[in-house]
Structure formats: C-alpha cells, structure tokens
Design a protein around this motif. Structure first.
Motif, PDB file in Angstrom:
ATOM      1  N   LEU A 305      28.281  44.890  42.212  1.00 45.34           N
ATOM      2  CA  LEU A 305      27.592  44.644  43.475  1.00 45.34           C
ATOM      3  C   LEU A 305      27.848  43.225  43.964  1.00 45.34           C
ATOM      4  N   PHE A 306      28.113  42.316  43.038  1.00 51.87           N
ATOM      5  CA  PHE A 306      28.419  40.940  43.395  1.00 51.87           C
ATOM      6  C   PHE A 306      29.839  40.829  43.963  1.00 51.87           C
ATOM      7  N   VAL A 307      30.777  41.568  43.351  1.00 56.75           N
ATOM      8  CA  VAL A 307      32.192  41.373  43.685  1.00 56.75           C
ATOM      9  C   VAL A 307      32.649  42.189  44.900  1.00 56.75           C
ATOM     10  N   ILE A 308      32.106  43.406  45.069  1.00 57.03           N
ATOM     11  CA  ILE A 308      32.606  44.261  46.160  1.00 57.03           C
ATOM     12  C   ILE A 308      32.484  43.585  47.536  1.00 57.03           C
ATOM     13  N   PRO A 309      31.343  42.965  47.851  1.00 59.29           N
ATOM     14  CA  PRO A 309      31.290  42.290  49.156  1.00 59.29           C
ATOM     15  C   PRO A 309      32.358  41.193  49.286  1.00 59.29           C
ATOM     16  N   ILE A 310      32.647  40.507  48.188  1.00 59.47           N
ATOM     17  CA  ILE A 310      33.658  39.448  48.249  1.00 59.47           C
ATOM     18  C   ILE A 310      35.036  40.049  48.507  1.00 59.47           C
ATOM     19  N   ILE A 311      35.351  41.151  47.814  1.00 62.62           N
ATOM     20  CA  ILE A 311      36.647  41.795  48.031  1.00 62.62           C
ATOM     21  C   ILE A 311      36.750  42.291  49.473  1.00 62.62           C
ATOM     22  N   LEU A 312      35.656  42.886  49.969  1.00 58.83           N
ATOM     23  CA  LEU A 312      35.677  43.397  51.339  1.00 58.83           C
ATOM     24  C   LEU A 312      35.882  42.274  52.345  1.00 58.83           C
ATOM     25  N   THR A 313      35.190  41.163  52.134  1.00 61.23           N
ATOM     26  CA  THR A 313      35.327  40.020  53.034  1.00 61.23           C
ATOM     27  C   THR A 313      36.751  39.505  53.031  1.00 61.23           C
ATOM     28  N   TYR A 314      37.284  39.352  51.830  1.00 64.74           N
ATOM     29  CA  TYR A 314      38.642  38.829  51.702  1.00 64.74           C
ATOM     30  C   TYR A 314      39.642  39.786  52.352  1.00 64.74           C
TER      31      TYR A 314
ATOM     32  N   PRO B  95      32.046  49.357  30.459  1.00 60.20           N
ATOM     33  CA  PRO B  95      31.626  48.181  31.232  1.00 60.20           C
ATOM     34  C   PRO B  95      32.459  46.935  30.915  1.00 60.20           C
ATOM     35  N   LEU B  96      32.870  46.748  29.663  1.00 60.26           N
ATOM     36  CA  LEU B  96      33.629  45.531  29.334  1.00 60.26           C
ATOM     37  C   LEU B  96      34.994  45.520  30.004  1.00 60.26           C
ATOM     38  N   LEU B  97      35.699  46.645  29.898  1.00 59.09           N
ATOM     39  CA  LEU B  97      37.024  46.691  30.536  1.00 59.09           C
ATOM     40  C   LEU B  97      36.880  46.573  32.052  1.00 59.09           C
ATOM     41  N   SER B  98      35.817  47.180  32.596  1.00 56.98           N
ATOM     42  CA  SER B  98      35.613  47.086  34.040  1.00 56.98           C
ATOM     43  C   SER B  98      35.309  45.644  34.451  1.00 56.98           C
ATOM     44  N   TYR B  99      34.543  44.947  33.607  1.00 54.60           N
ATOM     45  CA  TYR B  99      34.264  43.546  33.929  1.00 54.60           C
ATOM     46  C   TYR B  99      35.547  42.722  33.945  1.00 54.60           C
ATOM     47  N   GLU B 100      36.494  43.092  33.107  1.00 55.19           N
ATOM     48  CA  GLU B 100      37.769  42.387  33.134  1.00 55.19           C
ATOM     49  C   GLU B 100      38.456  42.616  34.476  1.00 55.19           C
ATOM     50  N   VAL B 101      38.450  43.869  34.929  1.00 56.41           N
ATOM     51  CA  VAL B 101      39.056  44.196  36.229  1.00 56.41           C
ATOM     52  C   VAL B 101      38.360  43.418  37.341  1.00 56.41           C
ATOM     53  N   VAL B 102      37.026  43.443  37.291  1.00 56.80           N
ATOM     54  CA  VAL B 102      36.235  42.775  38.321  1.00 56.80           C
ATOM     55  C   VAL B 102      36.540  41.271  38.337  1.00 56.80           C
ATOM     56  N   THR B 103      36.636  40.688  37.154  1.00 60.75           N
ATOM     57  CA  THR B 103      36.946  39.256  37.052  1.00 60.75           C
ATOM     58  C   THR B 103      38.327  38.964  37.637  1.00 60.75           C
ATOM     59  N   ALA B 104      39.293  39.792  37.257  1.00 65.88           N
ATOM     60  CA  ALA B 104      40.663  39.569  37.704  1.00 65.88           C
ATOM     61  C   ALA B 104      40.744  39.664  39.225  1.00 65.88           C
ATOM     62  N   PHE B 105      40.028  40.652  39.807  1.00 65.85           N
ATOM     63  CA  PHE B 105      40.087  40.803  41.255  1.00 65.85           C
ATOM     64  C   PHE B 105      39.413  39.649  41.956  1.00 65.85           C
ATOM     65  N   PHE B 106      38.312  39.231  41.392  1.00 64.79           N
ATOM     66  CA  PHE B 106      37.572  38.127  41.978  1.00 64.79           C
ATOM     67  C   PHE B 106      38.484  36.899  42.055  1.00 64.79           C
ATOM     68  N   LEU B 107      39.188  36.684  40.952  1.00 63.61           N
ATOM     69  CA  LEU B 107      40.107  35.565  40.845  1.00 63.61           C
ATOM     70  C   LEU B 107      41.247  35.714  41.852  1.00 63.61           C
TER      71      LEU B 107
END
Lengths: 333, 465
Positions: A305-314, B95-107
């Motif tokens: 829920l934290f990351v999806i809005p950021i991805i959408l914005t980007y 959840p752990l592997l997904s958090y890795e994906v989420v982290t990588a995308f965020f980055l």
C-alpha cells in the motif's frame, strides 16, 4: 472476519496489477507483433522510440502480480504455474528476447536484422502464450487435493489457441492505436489503415469465444444466463468501445482510438472476472480457499500500500514527460 | 534411462539462480563504489572522481539491466518446479520475496533514474543522495533474499500446522540463527566482487597507458578496501562455519569430508569422498587442524557423516570440492591484497606488469568463489529444502515430468547463453570505449542501458589502444 476483508483487498490489488500489465505491456508487445509489417526501418525506429522510455516499467506489474500471488493466494500460484509450465517458459523466453533486443537494436547497425527478428518473435510468442493462459483459465484446471494433476499440454487446446490469437489481435490493435497517437506522416497513415482489419479480427474472435465459453462450464453459463442481468452491461460497453474505435478512426481522431481500445480491454477483462467470481482457481477453489494466512497477507499489505501509489505517480510522471509525437530521426538514444 | 524431474529441477534451479546471482552480487558492490566516488567528488570537487563515477555508473547500468532480466525468471521458478514447497512455505516465503520485489521497484522507480540520468539535472548533493539510496536499496533487496534463504537452513519463528508453515514471530523468522552470518558473508563477497572488478579493469587500462591518473586513483583506493575486506571475509567465513556447526552439523561433516565423529579431526587438503563406501579415497590432511579451526581446540570433536542415515546425507563430493574452491580463491584474494600493499613503495603497484596482469585474471575469481560458496551451502543442506522439515523430493511439483523439466532446462540455458554473451560482449565494449570521451547528453530519464552510448558493433576495432 479480518481474513475475508484482507483477501478481498488482495484480490483487488492483484486484479489491478494484471489489468495494468495487460494494458501497458499490451501496446508495446503489440508494436512488436506489427514490427515485421512496418513500411520501412524509419518506422521501426519510431515504433521502438515511442515505447523505449516506458516499456520495462510496464513489466513491473507482471512481476508484482507474480510475487503478490505467491504471498496472498499461494494456491493460485502453485496450481497455475505447474499447469501452465511450458506456456510460462515460452512467455518468459519471449519477454527476455524482446527485452534484450530492445536494448541492443539501437546500439547495433550491422546486426539490426537479428535484433528486429528477436524483438518481433519474442513479442509474438509472449503474447500468444498470455492469450493461451487466458483460455486455459476459462477452461479451468484439473486438481487433486490442492495440487495440479493434469498433463503438460492441457493448457494447449483449440479454445486456448483461439484466445492466443485473440490476444495477438488485441495487443496488435492496442499497438496500432498507440502508434496513431504517437506518430505522424506515413507511419500514422499505415497504423490507421491497419485498425479496421485488426478490430474486425478482435471482434470475430470475441464473438466465437463469447458463444463458446458458456458451453465449457456450467458455472459460467449460470452466471451469464442466471439472475444477475446487470453484468450484460460489460460486453455491451466493450462493443460500444469497439464501435467508437471505428468511428473515431474514420473521423481522423488521434488519441480517442487508443483510449477506447483500453476501454474495450477493461470491460472484457471485467466480464471475464465476473464469469468466474469468486473462483480464482476454476472450477474448484474460491479466493478464500486460496488465501494465505491473514498475518502474512497483512505483513505484505503494509509495504504494498505504501509502494503502489509511488509507482503510479512515477508512471504517470514518465508518461507525461514523454507525451506528444515521436518523429523520425528523433530518438532518446 | 528415465529422466528424473527432481535432479533436472535441481540442476535448473542451480543454473538459473547461479546465473542470476552473478549480477546482483556485482551491482551491490558497484553501487556502493559509485556512491563513494560521487561522495569524493562532492567533497573534493576533483573532476577525476567524477570521470570515474560516470564510467562506473555506465557499467553498473548494464549489469543492473541484465540482473533485472534474469530476475524475472526467478519470480516464477518456485511455482513451476517447486509448487509443493511454495504451497507449504508461502506464508513466510511469499511476503519476503514480494518485499524484495517491492523494494527493487521502489528503488528503480525513484532513485535509479536520478542516479543514471540526473547528473546535470539535479544538484550534486541530491545526485549523491540518489546514489546512496540506490546502494542502500541493493542491500535491502539482499536482506529479504538472504533472510528467506537463511530460514531454509535454520528455520525459526514458525510452526507447521496441517503441512503448512505459519509464522509465529516475524522477528525470529527473519532474523533466524544463520541470517546475520550469511548476510555479512554476502555483503563482504559483494564488496570483494566489485573491488576485484574495479581493480582488474583499472589494471587493464594502466597496462595500456589509458587514463592513467584516474585509474591509479581507482586502483589505489580499491586495493585499500580489499586489504581490509579480504582478510575480514576469512574471519566472517569462519564465524559462519561455527554457526553452521551448531545448526547443521551434517553440512560441516560434508565440508570437512569427515565420516566418523572424532576428536582431533584432520583438515583434509584433498580427498575424493565416496558415499558408496562411506569414506574417502586419496586423503591428504593435516592432523588436528579441522578440530582446531572449528572448535578452537586441537582435541575438539567434529561430527561425522555416518551419524546421518545414508539417504539423508548431502552429495558430499560437491560440497567438499566447492568449499575448497571457495576457500582457495579467498586465500588468493588475500594474497593479492597483501601483495598490492607490498608493491606500493615507489608506485610499483601501478607499474608492475606481472601484478597488473594477475589482477586482470582475478576479475573472475570472486564470481567463481561466490557461486562455489552457494554450492557449498545449498548442496550441504540436501536432501532438505527446509532443513529438518521438508525434503527436496517432497517440495517438487507433483505434475512435473522429466521431459518437461528437461525442455525448460535446455530452454533456459539457450536463453541465458544469448543474454550472457550479448551482455558480457557489450560490457567489454563499454570498457574498451573507455572514459576518455564520455558523453553525458541524455536529457530525460530512461532505462538503465540507455545510459551508455557505446555501439554494440565493433566498427573500428583498431582505432584505439
């Protein structure tokens, strides 16, 4: 109680990821399918340049959907992937080849033909495999207990081959309307000319699939011919979009055909979802059967829920930055 | 011969994961190095740091791109080939592997774009911040992956109910007993990998007399790093071994090639372990040293393989030899780091052709050591997939046939061969192109590889050097 709410939230997140993937990777895969038919090499440059800045972000949603399934609905992940084993491999191989071709085609002139071929072939195979997955999903999966018990090629049936071609026509239509929006001159004219034929192909397959589907499964028939008639609005809206695409192309519109094609995909997708709801591994398992433990769903939900809005914005920002027409000889390279 | 889907799936997993691991282990080290170079530039305003930073950012971009492409496959492997395992362990692994994906995308979504394309668009301080965040992000990604992997070796914080894992404590499960050691070991391995690649490439330039001043700076600073990191790795590796002795004694027995539980066990330099005879051929060992290393007492007791039923013993010879390859290369890295120190007087570090040539060869050493190390720990866990709870055979996809597994194994090999050859070839073109006339003209953020403007074709092979 908490379990039910979380599973529904997760179903929405994953359904959203899938349609985001289909819409966004759809038009760039579609360009790959149209690639060999382009009038000249300049057009191919424009086609690639029009998606170069965004295509890999589009595949973000596929990986997010895959990992999200393992975490939130492990049963879907552990039945669908074994059932679609060969298809998944073909899709991944196709996506990898086209990804690598994308990067290296621009940096190469002597080997350009090979990278062209790799880009077109990879896109076509990946799209066909995705279409077969849709067909296989509509047909349902043979299971014993909580594991897949069918064969290696159960997913490859006349029906799924038809949906495979349907997906290719659909993505090609998305690609062509995208190109109308993003190109000008003879490329724009070429893309325009393709659209009526592609639209007709999509509608023809749509019609056959629509007639065929209720005969495959009693549940689906019951859903469409039972009491909830309101759902007929979905195929009606999809058809209205198709009509609009034709009208807007004839009227020389640039952006509207693409938006309406996305609309057609969304309504068809929603139609598919209501056909099977709440079954996520048809014909046996509902989304609650397939859910992981609530504490696991919750643990991941916080991050997502934290990351999806950021991805959408980007995503929105990068589409905004790269808005407008792409001209011959003007690349980002 | 009947095709065994279990063996084929294990080979396939080893292949795709080893292939994929090459890239992140490189990018983790390189990201920190780029951040360091950028920091030095911001602090000193010396343009040499910036030139190095631009060059190594390009290399980083190419490797990062290849890591992403090969990583997509990993997201599906657990489901296609190990569906029973995935189903049983999903409450924790998912959840752990997904958090890795989420982290990588965020980055990727935010800071990578700024790092790769924002050099002249944003203030230097902000660009440095992006570089640091990318470096931190690579460590966070590694954190999730290594936490899930360590948990397979030393499962904790969970209970099994009805054949499924349920997490009772996220803290205990994530920070399971082997995790801190494995994380430290891999972080250092990443620094060693990045370090030896930077040294090897700098040495290559120095031998050719290209960009001498910048490459001397790069070589010098990296050799200081290696002088600390290489011996420290030996210490951390030893601590990791002690942790394994406590939690997975069978793996230690396989590493040591020790069949009979004994005190004063020898350190075997060479042997050919044979599960058939439950012993070794051609043993060459130093008495009591294995006991000394593992228990810090020459008379200490070392567990033997025969304490474990034959069908629960790992494939001893793979574990045994992989371990010796890893340690041998580790010792070689320490030797090179010390030799570099000894060559510093009168600048022979930069002029000794023999040493510089050696450094070029050492570029591949950390990669081999990392893959050998993963072979040690993964084959040493066999036949378990979740140690003590679930075997690999139980975790396999029930519907998988030998033919299907063979098809995809050959397929992935073909696909990866193309990516790898194209990628490595292109990387050598980037290096060959050098840092003399670096273009930095990108106006808008794009994909990683578009950072580089080097042509894929070798149009004028003799125009330089």
């Amino acid at each position: 109680m908490a379990n039910i709410d979380l599973s529904i939230i997760w179903a929405i997140i994953i359904a959203f990821s899938i349609i985001m993937y289909v819409l966004m990777d759809g038009f760039d895969l579609g360009l790959g399918i149209l690639f060999p038919f382009a009038p000249d090499e300049d057009s191919r440059d424009v086609m690639m340049n029009s998606v170069a800045p965004i295509w890999d972000g589009n595949e973000t949603w596929l990986v997010l959907g895959g990992a999200g399934l393992l975490a939130a609905f492990p049963l879907v992940y552990t039945i669908l992937l074994p059932a679609l084993y060969i298809g998944v491999f073909l899709m991944l191989a196709g996506l990898i080849f086209r990804g690598v071709a994308f990067e290296f085609r621009f940096k190469s002139s002597r080997h350009k033909r090979w990278w062209n071929l790799s880009f077109a072939g990879g896109s076509a195979v990946a799209t066909f495999a995705q279409g077969c997955v849709v067909g296989a999903y509509i047909q349902g999966f043979v299971t014993e207990g909580r594991v897949y018990a069918g064969g290696a090629l159960d997913w490859l049936t006349p029906f799924s081959v038809l949906t495979g071609f349907g997906m290719m026509a659909g993505y090609a239509l998305l690609g062509a309307t995208w190109l109308v929006m993003k190109s000008e001159g003879h490329i724009n004219q070429w893309a325009r000319r393709l659209i009526p034929g592609l639209l007709f192909g999509v509608l023809a397959i749509f019609a056959v699939v629509g007639v065929w589907t209720p005969f495959i499964d009693d549940g689906v028939r019951e859903r469409w011919f039972g009491h909830i008639q309101i759902i007929w609005i979905l195929p009606a809206l999809a058809l209205a979009c198709a009509f609009g695409i034709y009208r807007s192309i004839k009227a020389g519109r640039e952006v509207m055909p693409f938006l309406l094609t996305m609309g057609m995909f969304v309504f068809t997708y929603l139609g598919l979802l209501v056909s099977r709801w709440p079954y996520v591994v048809p014909p046996k398992f509902t989304l609650w059967d397939a859910a992981s433990a609530p504490e696991s769903q919750l643990f991941l939900l916080i991050g997502v829920l934290f990351v999806i809005p950021i991805i959408l914005t980007y995503t929105a920002w990068s589409y905004w930055v790269f808005r407008g027409k792409v001209r011959v000889g003007e690349g980002y390279h | 011969m009947e095709l065994d889907p279990l063996i084929l799936s294990r080979i396939q997993f080893a292949f795709v994961v080893a292939f994929h691991a090459i890239f992140p282990v490189f990018t983790i080290g390189l990201a920190s190095y780029v951040a360091l170079l950028q920091g030095l530039f911001v602090a000193t305003r010396n343009p040499l740091w910036e030139r190095l930073s631009i060059f190594w950012t390009k290399a980083f971009a190419v490797v990062f791109g290849m890591g992403v492409v090969s990583g997509i496959v990993m997201a599906f492997q657990f489901g296609t080939n190990w569906s029973n395992f995935s189903q049983a362990a999903s409450n924790f692994i998912g959840p752990l592997l997904s958090y890795e994906v989420v982290t990588a995308f965020f980055l990727e979504a935010g800071f990578l774009g700024v790092l790769l394309f924002g050099r002249h668009k944003v203030p230097a301080g902000l660009h440095l911040f992006a570089a640091i965040m990318v470096a931190v992000g690579t460590f966070i990604s590694a954190f999730w992956i290594l936490a899930s992997n360590s948990w397979l070796h030393t499962p904790d914080g969970i209970e099994f109910r009805g054949g499924h894992v349920f997490v009772t404590s996220w803290i205990d499960a994530i920070f399971n007993p082997s995790f801190p050691y494995r994380f430290a070991h891999m972080a250092l391995a990443s620094f060693l990998t990045g370090g030896f690649v930077v040294c090897g490439v700098s040495a290559w330039y120095l031998v050719r007399g290209r960009e001498v001043e910048a490459n001397r700076k790069a070589l010098s600073m990296t050799m200081w790093l290696l002088l600390v990191a290489a011996p420290l790795q030996a210490f951390v590796g030893d601590e990791h071994g002690l942790n394994t002795l406590e939690h997975q004694p069978t793996k230690i027995a396989a590493i040591e090639g020790n069949w009979e539980t004994q005190s004063g066990a020898p350190l075997l330099l060479f042997a050919i372990p044979d599960r058939g005879i439950q012993g070794n051929h051609f043993e060459i060992g130093i008495p009591k040293v294995a006991s000394l290393i593992l228990t810090h007492d020459p008379a200490g007791t070392i567990p033997g393989l025969r304490d474990t039923p034959v069908d629960e013993q790992p494939p001893v010879w793979i574990t045994f030899f992989s371990f010796r390859i890893m340690v041998g290369l580790g010792l070689l890295m320490i030797a090179f780091a010390i030799a570099g120190l000894l060559l510093r007087p009168r600048g022979r570090l930069y002029t000794s052709r023999l040493y510089l040539r050696g450094l070029q060869f050492m570029t591949v050493a950390p990669f081999i050591a990392v893959i050998a190390g993963w072979f040690v720990t993964e084959t040493g866990r066999a036949p378990w997939i979740i140690y003590g709870h679930m075997t690999q055979a139980q975790g396999l996809t029930p519907s998988l046939t030998g033919g299907m597994a063979l098809f995809t194994l050959l397929g992935y090999m073909a696909v990866y061969a193309v990516i790898f050859v194209a990628g490595i070839y292109y990387l050598t073109r980037v290096v060959d192109h050098g840092m003399e006339d670096q273009i930095d003209e990108i106006e808008r953020p794009m994909r990683p590889l578009s950072t580089t403007h080097v042509s894929f074709d070798k149009e004028n092979p003799t125009s330089r050097g």
